[in-house]
Design a protein around this motif. Structure first.
Motif, PDB file in Angstrom:
ATOM      1  N   ASN A  34      13.179  31.485  -4.977  1.00 22.97           N
ATOM      2  CA  ASN A  34      12.586  30.181  -4.692  1.00 22.97           C
ATOM      3  C   ASN A  34      13.283  29.053  -5.426  1.00 22.97           C
ATOM      4  O   ASN A  34      12.959  27.891  -5.233  1.00 22.97           O
ATOM      5  CB  ASN A  34      11.109  30.184  -5.114  1.00 22.97           C
ATOM      6  CG  ASN A  34      10.235  30.781  -4.045  1.00 22.97           C
ATOM      7  OD1 ASN A  34      10.465  30.544  -2.872  1.00 22.97           O
ATOM      8  ND2 ASN A  34       9.244  31.554  -4.458  1.00 22.97           N
ATOM      9  N   ASN A  35      14.176  29.378  -6.317  1.00 21.73           N
ATOM     10  CA  ASN A  35      14.830  28.355  -7.136  1.00 21.73           C
ATOM     11  C   ASN A  35      15.966  27.684  -6.375  1.00 21.73           C
ATOM     12  O   ASN A  35      16.741  28.349  -5.705  1.00 21.73           O
ATOM     13  CB  ASN A  35      15.421  28.977  -8.402  1.00 21.73           C
ATOM     14  CG  ASN A  35      14.373  29.619  -9.277  1.00 21.73           C
ATOM     15  OD1 ASN A  35      13.191  29.362  -9.117  1.00 21.73           O
ATOM     16  ND2 ASN A  35      14.800  30.457 -10.217  1.00 21.73           N
TER      17      ASN A  35
ATOM     18  N   TRP B  82       9.414  21.771 -11.522  1.00 17.55           N
ATOM     19  CA  TRP B  82      10.730  21.210 -11.791  1.00 17.55           C
ATOM     20  C   TRP B  82      11.150  21.521 -13.221  1.00 17.55           C
ATOM     21  O   TRP B  82      10.296  21.612 -14.117  1.00 17.55           O
ATOM     22  CB  TRP B  82      10.701  19.678 -11.660  1.00 17.55           C
ATOM     23  CG  TRP B  82      10.361  19.170 -10.312  1.00 17.55           C
ATOM     24  CD1 TRP B  82       9.118  18.884  -9.845  1.00 17.55           C
ATOM     25  CD2 TRP B  82      11.272  18.865  -9.246  1.00 17.55           C
ATOM     26  NE1 TRP B  82       9.179  18.425  -8.555  1.00 17.55           N
ATOM     27  CE2 TRP B  82      10.488  18.396  -8.166  1.00 17.55           C
ATOM     28  CE3 TRP B  82      12.660  18.936  -9.109  1.00 17.55           C
ATOM     29  CZ2 TRP B  82      11.074  18.005  -6.956  1.00 17.55           C
ATOM     30  CZ3 TRP B  82      13.230  18.542  -7.908  1.00 17.55           C
ATOM     31  CH2 TRP B  82      12.442  18.089  -6.849  1.00 17.55           C
TER      32      TRP B  82
ATOM     33  N   SER C 272       2.244  22.094  -6.751  1.00 15.35           N
ATOM     34  CA  SER C 272       2.830  23.034  -5.807  1.00 15.35           C
ATOM     35  C   SER C 272       4.346  23.143  -5.963  1.00 15.35           C
ATOM     36  O   SER C 272       4.967  24.049  -5.425  1.00 15.35           O
ATOM     37  CB  SER C 272       2.486  22.615  -4.376  1.00 15.35           C
ATOM     38  OG  SER C 272       2.912  21.287  -4.158  1.00 15.35           O
ATOM     39  N   VAL C 273       4.929  22.182  -6.681  1.00  8.81           N
ATOM     40  CA  VAL C 273       6.366  22.253  -6.933  1.00  8.81           C
ATOM     41  C   VAL C 273       6.591  22.171  -8.439  1.00  8.81           C
ATOM     42  O   VAL C 273       6.009  21.323  -9.124  1.00  8.81           O
ATOM     43  CB  VAL C 273       7.123  21.103  -6.241  1.00  8.81           C
ATOM     44  CG1 VAL C 273       8.617  21.204  -6.535  1.00  8.81           C
ATOM     45  CG2 VAL C 273       6.879  21.138  -4.734  1.00  8.81           C
TER      46      VAL C 273
ATOM     47  N   ARG D  13      14.464  23.312  -9.095  1.00  9.63           N
ATOM     48  CA  ARG D  13      13.195  23.117  -8.417  1.00  9.63           C
ATOM     49  C   ARG D  13      12.721  24.435  -7.825  1.00  9.63           C
ATOM     50  O   ARG D  13      13.539  25.264  -7.434  1.00  9.63           O
ATOM     51  CB  ARG D  13      13.436  22.084  -7.302  1.00  9.63           C
ATOM     52  CG  ARG D  13      12.379  22.017  -6.286  1.00  9.63           C
ATOM     53  CD  ARG D  13      12.780  21.466  -4.961  1.00  9.63           C
ATOM     54  NE  ARG D  13      11.752  21.942  -4.084  1.00  9.63           N
ATOM     55  CZ  ARG D  13      10.848  21.198  -3.451  1.00  9.63           C
ATOM     56  NH1 ARG D  13      10.961  19.913  -3.433  1.00  9.63           N
ATOM     57  NH2 ARG D  13       9.858  21.745  -2.782  1.00  9.63           N
ATOM     58  N   ARG D  14      11.439  24.611  -7.766  1.00 10.96           N
ATOM     59  CA  ARG D  14      10.889  25.852  -7.236  1.00 10.96           C
ATOM     60  C   ARG D  14       9.544  25.583  -6.584  1.00 10.96           C
ATOM     61  O   ARG D  14       8.667  24.938  -7.177  1.00 10.96           O
ATOM     62  CB  ARG D  14      10.690  26.811  -8.397  1.00 10.96           C
ATOM     63  CG  ARG D  14      10.065  28.159  -8.053  1.00 10.96           C
ATOM     64  CD  ARG D  14       9.762  28.788  -9.376  1.00 10.96           C
ATOM     65  NE  ARG D  14       9.548  30.169  -9.485  1.00 10.96           N
ATOM     66  CZ  ARG D  14      10.118  30.944 -10.406  1.00 10.96           C
ATOM     67  NH1 ARG D  14      11.011  30.431 -11.243  1.00 10.96           N
ATOM     68  NH2 ARG D  14       9.786  32.193 -10.532  1.00 10.96           N
ATOM     69  N   ASP D  15       9.394  26.066  -5.335  1.00  4.47           N
ATOM     70  CA  ASP D  15       8.102  26.002  -4.671  1.00  4.47           C
ATOM     71  C   ASP D  15       7.235  27.095  -5.280  1.00  4.47           C
ATOM     72  O   ASP D  15       7.609  28.275  -5.259  1.00  4.47           O
ATOM     73  CB  ASP D  15       8.260  26.218  -3.165  1.00  4.47           C
ATOM     74  CG  ASP D  15       8.914  25.016  -2.501  1.00  4.47           C
ATOM     75  OD1 ASP D  15       8.435  23.893  -2.716  1.00  4.47           O
ATOM     76  OD2 ASP D  15       9.931  25.206  -1.789  1.00  4.47           O
TER      77      ASP D  15
ATOM     78  N   CYS E 119       5.367  19.461 -13.212  1.00  6.15           N
ATOM     79  CA  CYS E 119       4.872  19.764 -11.868  1.00  6.15           C
ATOM     80  C   CYS E 119       4.929  18.523 -10.985  1.00  6.15           C
ATOM     81  O   CYS E 119       4.648  17.407 -11.449  1.00  6.15           O
ATOM     82  CB  CYS E 119       3.422  20.231 -11.927  1.00  6.15           C
ATOM     83  SG  CYS E 119       3.266  21.931 -12.463  1.00  6.15           S
ATOM     84  N   ASP E 120       5.225  18.742  -9.704  1.00  4.45           N
ATOM     85  CA  ASP E 120       5.250  17.671  -8.714  1.00  4.45           C
ATOM     86  C   ASP E 120       6.054  16.490  -9.255  1.00  4.45           C
ATOM     87  O   ASP E 120       7.168  16.683  -9.707  1.00  4.45           O
ATOM     88  CB  ASP E 120       3.810  17.301  -8.336  1.00  4.45           C
ATOM     89  CG  ASP E 120       3.106  18.479  -7.635  1.00  4.45           C
ATOM     90  OD1 ASP E 120       3.809  19.399  -7.184  1.00  4.45           O
ATOM     91  OD2 ASP E 120       1.877  18.497  -7.575  1.00  4.45           O
ATOM     92  N   ASP E 121       5.524  15.292  -9.216  1.00  4.56           N
ATOM     93  CA  ASP E 121       6.332  14.153  -9.660  1.00  4.56           C
ATOM     94  C   ASP E 121       5.913  13.647 -11.039  1.00  4.56           C
ATOM     95  O   ASP E 121       6.233  12.531 -11.413  1.00  4.56           O
ATOM     96  CB  ASP E 121       6.256  13.018  -8.621  1.00  4.56           C
ATOM     97  CG  ASP E 121       4.818  12.593  -8.374  1.00  4.56           C
ATOM     98  OD1 ASP E 121       3.903  13.248  -8.923  1.00  4.56           O
ATOM     99  OD2 ASP E 121       4.594  11.620  -7.636  1.00  4.56           O
TER     100      ASP E 121
ATOM    101  N   THR F 109      18.842  20.895  -7.588  1.00  2.40           N
ATOM    102  CA  THR F 109      18.704  19.646  -6.831  1.00  2.40           C
ATOM    103  C   THR F 109      19.549  18.511  -7.399  1.00  2.40           C
ATOM    104  O   THR F 109      19.794  17.529  -6.707  1.00  2.40           O
ATOM    105  CB  THR F 109      17.231  19.173  -6.789  1.00  2.40           C
ATOM    106  OG1 THR F 109      16.793  18.927  -8.119  1.00  2.40           O
ATOM    107  CG2 THR F 109      16.342  20.226  -6.149  1.00  2.40           C
TER     108      THR F 109
END
Lengths: 138, 138, 138, 138
Positions: free
Chosen positions: B23-24, B98, B95-96, B37-39, B119-121, B27
């Motif tokens: 998943n990695n 970083w 969910s994402v 990044r990883r979902d 996480c996320d932003d 970016t």
């Protein structure tokens, strides 16, 4: 629990009280950082003219301590190092050692920070990098 | 020893080759940093909805690996984690995931870097911070 | 706060409840140690046939968690990893990964332990060694 | 590169040569362990009568250094600390500080060890535990 506002002067006065004879001083304090400085003494020099690892550890630890004060908004002598990991990056040569700690997080129990250590004015050539945790009295 | 220039595409192609199903992804790659990044998948979520510590460790480790490539100027799959220390700063929800690694030093034997995970932003709210060393093949 | 006595069965039941599908199990629990075991899956294998670093980190972290339970005398799912440092000692090859955590100290706030990780029955050839801190809910 | 066999006397002679005035001595050397001892001086005592963290770090680092000698079979002054992480477990009070390092692995490039630090004869009450890596000259 004292609530002296953590100015540079207040930190240095605390160092002088608690550690008479210490070579460490606080030279900068921001909202999320602190800088420590130390005149290197002969006993800290290793063969080859290098500043010893434990000296660098000691100043990194001091910078983190000052960071705690600014992070929590008071001089708290009972904040204690919980853990600290250090990596030595290159030989340390010079007469003045510096350490700058930056805040990673401050909670009710712990303050976490990252530290760079360097010699003289070569802040772009860190000799060590560290991360650590201070535990706050509850 | 391959000398593929470490572009983002080349790193992601290497990941796809060596870690099919990973998943990695990489970016961003700069001269002295790399972003991974990883979902987040369901199996990485702990009770309470938090991303697990080992998942955060894994992405921090991946970001450091990509950093090694840009630091030494080539994709080097045989660079291996020598040591890594991580501090968990706050619960990780999102969910994402970083991770951004920054270069501390690159030598003939080792590359040292620091990593923030979020996480996320919410990059201003790191969930973990880490430092570690990759060993280069000699 | 649950006060289930930390037997091997109780720990494994807790794992099954909180981490359905987890490969980790607790195989031994002593007054000052805990052993964790994990069947390595294909997705944890790196090129060359080696068990990934994050997998080893994850099992070390799990063993420390079980150690916390035995050290404080109760299953405490809300004990959280505060920090963990790991050193990789040699390539990890095998189908079963093991981690044994030993108690360094247990206080009101924290439990500190050291961990060895190895493959199959080669406990005399650790593939990783770690130390870390779990924070207890106050 | 010297090949002096690493006896206790040889290590202490090396310390005396390289660190005149050092309080550290080596008191035990085994195939896979080394013990370091240090008389605590007034300047190492913190408010409350506690031995400072950097002093404990310094002795842990020294014990690891002696461990390197026995692990590689020669006195190697150019072995350098690559990284060291330390956890402080309880207040350190006493007039003599001890550190015992145990070997985790020895390779061509690195020696990894774990260390316990304690005061006086309370080796069952470690004040700190550490793990670290020494880099060998190649």
């Amino acid at each position: 629990m004292t609530t002296v506002p953590p100015t540079i002067d207040a930190v240095n006065q605390m160092i002088a009280e608690h550690f008479p004879g210490s070579n460490n001083t606080c030279t900068e304090l921001g909202e999320r950082f602190a800088v420590a400085r130390r005149d290197v003494t002969d006993s800290e020099i290793r063969p080859g003219g290098y500043v010893s690892g434990p000296s660098q550890f000691g100043l990194a630890d001091a910078a983190l301590w000052y960071l705690v004060f600014t992070a929590i908004g008071r001089i708290e002598p009972m904040a204690l190092t919980s853990e600290l990991s250090i990596r030595f990056l290159r030989p340390a040569q010079g007469s003045v050692l510096w350490a700058r700690a930056e805040l990673e997080s401050a909670g009710r129990r712990n303050v976490v920070g990252s530290v760079h250590v360097w010699c003289d004015d070569r802040f772009d050539k860190p000799t060590a990098t560290a991360q650590g945790t201070y535990a706050l009295p509850l």
